[in-house]
Enzyme design. Structure first.
Site, PDB file in Angstrom:
ATOM      1  N   HIS A  74      -7.185 -12.659 -14.937  1.00 24.77           N
ATOM      2  CA  HIS A  74      -6.409 -12.260 -16.114  1.00 24.77           C
ATOM      3  C   HIS A  74      -4.936 -12.236 -15.729  1.00 24.77           C
ATOM      4  O   HIS A  74      -4.577 -11.857 -14.612  1.00 24.77           O
ATOM      5  CB  HIS A  74      -6.842 -10.875 -16.595  1.00 24.77           C
ATOM      6  N   ASP A 102     -11.102  -0.706   7.087  1.00 27.70           N
ATOM      7  CA  ASP A 102      -9.792  -1.314   7.337  1.00 27.70           C
ATOM      8  C   ASP A 102      -8.724  -0.259   7.086  1.00 27.70           C
ATOM      9  O   ASP A 102      -8.829   0.566   6.187  1.00 27.70           O
ATOM     10  CB  ASP A 102      -9.571  -2.564   6.491  1.00 27.70           C
ATOM     11  N   CYS A 148       0.816  -1.213   0.000  1.00 28.45           N
ATOM     12  CA  CYS A 148       0.000   0.000   0.000  1.00 28.45           C
ATOM     13  C   CYS A 148       0.849   1.263   0.000  1.00 28.45           C
ATOM     14  O   CYS A 148       0.322   2.360  -0.184  1.00 28.45           O
ATOM     15  CB  CYS A 148      -0.950  -0.010   1.196  1.00 28.45           C
ATOM     16  N   LYS A 162       0.539   3.236  -3.308  1.00 24.10           N
ATOM     17  CA  LYS A 162      -0.735   3.823  -3.737  1.00 24.10           C
ATOM     18  C   LYS A 162      -0.553   5.262  -4.212  1.00 24.10           C
ATOM     19  O   LYS A 162       0.398   5.947  -3.839  1.00 24.10           O
ATOM     20  CB  LYS A 162      -1.732   3.824  -2.567  1.00 24.10           C
TER      21      LYS A 162
END
Length: 734
Positions: A524, A617, A403, A406
């Site tokens: 995918h 979260d 994260c 990000k």
């Protein structure tokens, strides 16, 4: 455009012994393109045997004698798998680890040491410890020193050089602490120190006598109890701490490999190869049938350059050009005498004194210096001619994974402002919450997606954590996971490694989703410059989903995981070191962080959802950013108790050094006026981006303590960190 070169050849190092540690360092300095290098070891650190007696005597801190294998693997560009090898299938070329996972190899090397425990002695496993493996012994000794009585009884089983050396070290340290120890050394044979020259043995025996250490030969142990030993003659010996240094026992799983063994140890040729030319063995677990020698670390150290070159040659298809290892006939033995004096033994000659301790200390320090400060690898530099703003966009730190990679909150908010609101009647809520809510028939379905840039070279661990992270939004809504689609970008690999990595990713992810009650129904895949994993997940809400914006004044704020993952992951990528001499090493901190991230939020969500007024979260925007979303949406304020914030071990130390995720500055800038964050490392960690972070819930005050106690009873973590108050949206930090 320069794409990374594909990996085509798997080399797996089984065990973090001295030879493998040196090979990893050599590999970092001279890598071979196309090789995927893997280290398997049960723990994140490995002890250096040369410093063990000094550590037991109190001359060295535990951290000074430990090699941080996680830092070392990062330096070498290797993936590290914290597990124990339990088998090798030489036909399929697969290594099995304790978790059941199987790892492919094209070439492998075994450096797993030996054991000195006594598994056939009743009570040994429960009440005693063996000198090898060393890590558990050092830890047990440290714990014993904290609780030892004033007149402790210590027993060492085995009167070889190692046993006597550790007896002297134990007696010295206990006396230094003001204790009056009784130390006894037991020997099964008729005499002690048979491997030494008579003059050296006489000097050691005199040192034992000087320190009041008793020696009992022709004596074995028939049973170990908490504070006593039953000896072979039926007598009882008091023992508060029992250590075995008796002999060398091979790891039993080697017998099932089909490799040729000698007395249970892997038989090797001068090229260090086993009976299977794709498998090498070094260190104490190997038997040099071509030149038998006693078990000693000096041979492992000198085998390392030969192993390094031979692994490279095998990977390059030059199996006919392997180097041979020729062990020396004898070697200098520097034996500690408890205090800072030492004895030297070689070719039947001996010497002693404080100067030999200083020599030993310099030799040991020189070895460990190889694993302390690694050369800083050059970062990509800006071209002489470049566009405006390029330096600012690159920043002064490498881009984080997880994260921490990000897009910042401000940039994301600007982009979302142009996104039109949902127009379909069956889209009950769109952006702004953890997951969108859809009406499907008479049910409510929630849907979310999460993608993570890899921060570890282990695709299995990365897939597990990404799946847990993606499920976090479903659990935060109070929903039950339903189905997932995988989006996988693999790095460039040979077809064999590509199939292997894809299988590892899918196996790890399906285990997480399956345990949560969800199915992977498709996805995918593509190939890119690096591993990136993502999952789109749906869930079924059997009753109204829990919103982010439901917090009410008087509610109590509960957090279910400690903070600090972003800082720790950034530190591991930077190969940082912790500053506390007596504290853990970075590898141990990273392993603790990975264990926290690997804990799914499902059990905690199941307890909280019945009473939570709001829940989310904690992920990329950090605790402060996600709490701000909650209070801003509800039109309330929050007051945090900074002393109550749970922090992962080591994170505060690293934050105090200025180590932070590359996303942390954007997180802080986005909340510059909405929060009164105090200066210091704990204040900094409010903005730390979390990967697989905990649930942040607001609950009625009278429910807060019972809910936390219920979660604790289940083995889950939960703590109260603040309250919701009246007033315009703001976060106050006390």
């Amino acid at each position: 455009m320069h794409a990374p070169l594909p990996q085509t050849f798997d080399i797996v190092l089984i065990g973090g012994g001295h030879a493998h540690a040196l090979v990893l360092r050599m590999w970092a300095m001279k890598p071979l393109a196309g090789v995927r290098l893997t280290l398997i070891n049960p723990g994140p650190i490995a002890p250096y045997t040369g410093m063990l007696p000094g550590a037991i005597a109190g001359h060295y801190a535990r951290s000074e004698m430990m090699i941080d294998l996680v830092r070392l693997a990062r330096f070498a560009g290797a993936r590290v798998i914290l597990d124990r090898a339990v088998g090798i299938d030489t036909k399929a070329r697969l290594i099995t680890v304790g978790s059941g996972r199987k790892l492919r190899y094209d070439a492998a090397s075994i450096d797993i040491g030996i054991a000195s425990d006594l598994p056939d002695v009743p009570g040994f496993a429960e009440h005693a410890v063996s000198a090898k493996p060393l890590g558990a012994y050092a830890q047990r000794w440290e714990a014993f020193l904290q609780t030892a009585p004033n007149t402790p009884d210590v027993t060492i089983i085995g009167a070889g050089v190692g046993g006597v050396e550790l007896a002297l070290a134990s007696a010295y340290h206990l006396r230094k602490l003001g204790k009056s120890p009784t130390v006894t050394v037991l020997e099964a044979s008729a005499s002690a120190l048979s491997a030494l020259a008579p003059a050296s043995a006489k000097t050691l025996m005199a040192a034992m006598q000087r320190d009041g250490i008793a020696l009992r030969c022709n004596t074995t142990v028939s049973e170990v109890r908490a504070q006593t030993l039953t000896l072979s003659n039926g007598s009882i010996l008091p023992s508060d701490f029992t250590l075995s240094v008796a002999g060398a026992r091979p790891q039993p799983w080697l017998a099932e490999t089909g490799l040729a063994l000698q007395d249970g140890f892997v038989a090797i040729s001068p090229s260090l190869q086993s009976s299977d030319p794709a498998i090498f063995a070094v260190g104490d677990c190997a038997a040099m049938t071509f030149a038998p020698r006693p078990k000693a670390g000096v041979f492992a150290v000198r085998q390392a350059p030969v192993l390094f070159e031979n692994l490279r040659s095998l990977a390059m298809g030059r199996a006919g050009r392997l180097r041979h290892y020729a062990p020396q006939r004898d070697y200098l033995k520097l034996i500690s005498l408890g205090s800072q004096t030492a004895l030297a033994d070689k070719f039947g000659l001996r010497g002693g004194g404080a100067w030999l301790w200083r020599l030993k200390d310099r030799i040991d320090a020189k070895f460990m210096a190889k694993f302390n400060d690694y050369p800083v690898m050059a970062r990509p530099t800006l071209p002489a001619n470049h566009a405006l703003g390029m330096a600012e966009a690159m920043g002064d730190k490498p881009m984080c994974g997880g994260c921490g990679a990000k897009v910042g909150a401000e940039a994301l908010a600007q982009a979302l402002r142009v996104l039109p609101a949902p127009t379909r009647s069956d889209v009950l809520s769109g952006r702004g919450d953890d997951a969108a809510v859809l009406a499907v028939g008479g049910a409510r379905q929630v849907i979310t997606t999460d993608h993570l840039r890899a921060f570890t070279n282990d695709p299995h661990l990365m897939a597990r954590l990404t799946a847990i992270h993606a499920l976090g939004d479903i659990w935060a809504m109070g929903a039950a996971p339903q189905a997932a689609l995988a989006q996988i970008t693999l790095p460039r690999l040979s077809p064999a490694l590509q199939a292997d990595m894809l299988a590892e990713v899918m196996a790890a992810a399906s285990a997480v989703f399956g345990a949560a009650g969800a199915d992977i129904v498709g996805g995918h895949s593509s190939v890119g410059d690096e591993l990136t994993l993502g999952f789109t997940v749906t869930g079924i809400a059997s009753y109204a989903p829990i919103p982010k914006n439901g917090a009410r004044p008087g509610n109590v704020i509960v957090l279910t995981k400690p903070l600090g993952t972003g800082t720790i992951l950034a530190a591991e990528m930077a190969m940082a070191r912790l500053t506390r001499r007596a504290g853990p090493l970075l590898g141990e901190v990273w392993a603790g962080c990975a264990a926290s991230m690997a804990r799914p939020l499902g059990p905690a969500a199941a307890v909280l959802r019945a009473q939570a007024t709001a829940m989310t979260d904690v992920t990329g925007f950090g605790l402060a950013g996600h709490l701000w979303e909650m209070v801003q949406g509800a039109g309330v304020a929050a007051r945090l108790d900074i002393s109550a914030l749970p922090i992962l071990p080591g994170a505060e130390d690293l934050a105090a050094q200025g180590i932070a995720s590359s996303l942390a500055p954007a997180n802080r800038a986005a909340l510059s006026w909405q929060i009164d964050a105090p200066p210091g490392p704990k204040g900094d960690l409010l903005f730390d981006p979390q990967t697989c972070g905990g649930l942040l819930a607001t609950v009625p005050a009278h429910w807060a303590r019972p809910l936390c106690l219920e979660l604790e009873r289940m083995g889950e973590f939960a703590t109260i960190i603040g309250t919701i108050t009246d007033g315009p949206p703001h976060i106050f930090v006390d």
